[in-house]
Motif scaffolding. Sequence first.
Motif, PDB file in Angstrom:
ATOM      1  N   LYS A   5       0.825  -1.208   0.000  1.00  0.00           N
ATOM      2  CA  LYS A   5       0.000   0.000   0.000  1.00  0.00           C
ATOM      3  C   LYS A   5       0.863   1.263   0.000  1.00  0.00           C
ATOM      4  O   LYS A   5       0.518   2.260  -0.640  1.00  0.00           O
ATOM      5  N   ALA A   9       0.687   4.045  -2.973  1.00  0.00           N
ATOM      6  CA  ALA A   9       0.403   5.462  -2.728  1.00  0.00           C
ATOM      7  C   ALA A   9       1.443   6.343  -3.409  1.00  0.00           C
ATOM      8  O   ALA A   9       1.106   7.376  -4.015  1.00  0.00           O
ATOM      9  N   ASP A  13       0.801   8.982  -6.638  1.00  0.00           N
ATOM     10  CA  ASP A  13       1.180  10.399  -6.563  1.00  0.00           C
ATOM     11  C   ASP A  13       2.111  10.790  -7.707  1.00  0.00           C
ATOM     12  O   ASP A  13       1.934  11.835  -8.356  1.00  0.00           O
TER      13      ASP A  13
END
Length: 267
Positions: A5, A9, A13
């Motif tokens: 995770k 992330a 981004d």
Amino acid sequence: MSLEKELLALAVDVAYEAGQLAHRRRSEGVSIAATKSVLADIVTEADREVELLIRERLAEARPDDGFLGEESGAAPGLTGASGVTWVVDPIDGTVNYAFGIPVYAVSIAAVTGDPDPAHWTGLAGAVFAPALGEMFTAARGEGAHVGNERLQVQEPAGDAGALLATGFGYDPATHAGDIARLSRVMPLARDIRRLGAASLDLSFVAAGRLDGYFERGLNPWDHAAAGLIVQEAGGRFGGPGGQTASPTMTIAAAPGLFARIERALDD
């Protein structure tokens, strides 16, 4: 937060920032920087600029990770001290991008193991299509999504056949073989799509927008993120005969259709 995770992330981004840069550069006009193996296989200045941005952002966040990019490459086996390697296609669908066709994407994947599809394990992947405003994502064991929507591959229903996608290499010497393979698969198809960006072909299979996809000539950065997205959406992804996806052949579909495509290609 799990490592998968955390990596996802970061991939999301960076893919979003890189995609916005690519989209902005497209609106400003495209400059062709070079050709690759054949004249039709081009590199834009934006490809190089976007990959540099991605590489810098990932290095800032995780300096011990390795990097394998389409434009800058990496030494084989270069994994970094952390054991994680980022596999990146800064603009997948460069010809679409150069011609103003809004089907292109930024593809970013994090893998462990030797950065070769035959040996790596995909941990996280993001495919961002800035002109479409869609972000396809997957983390190992966490499923696949477009935005907040969970993805699930679909077996084709009824007798109409499968909506399939494929691609053709830029080298004219390969076209006869590609067309011959297409002719063997056509009996399974209701129709064929040729989008010109493998990461989006694969993501669309995961989303159920396409039933299946097959193509010769893909490189690791073409499918590192989207292959994981297909698998996390319940699909089968790889090459014929239980092989890993490779330049020889890559197939993606729900399991039943995958087997039918595999048999057709083997005929």
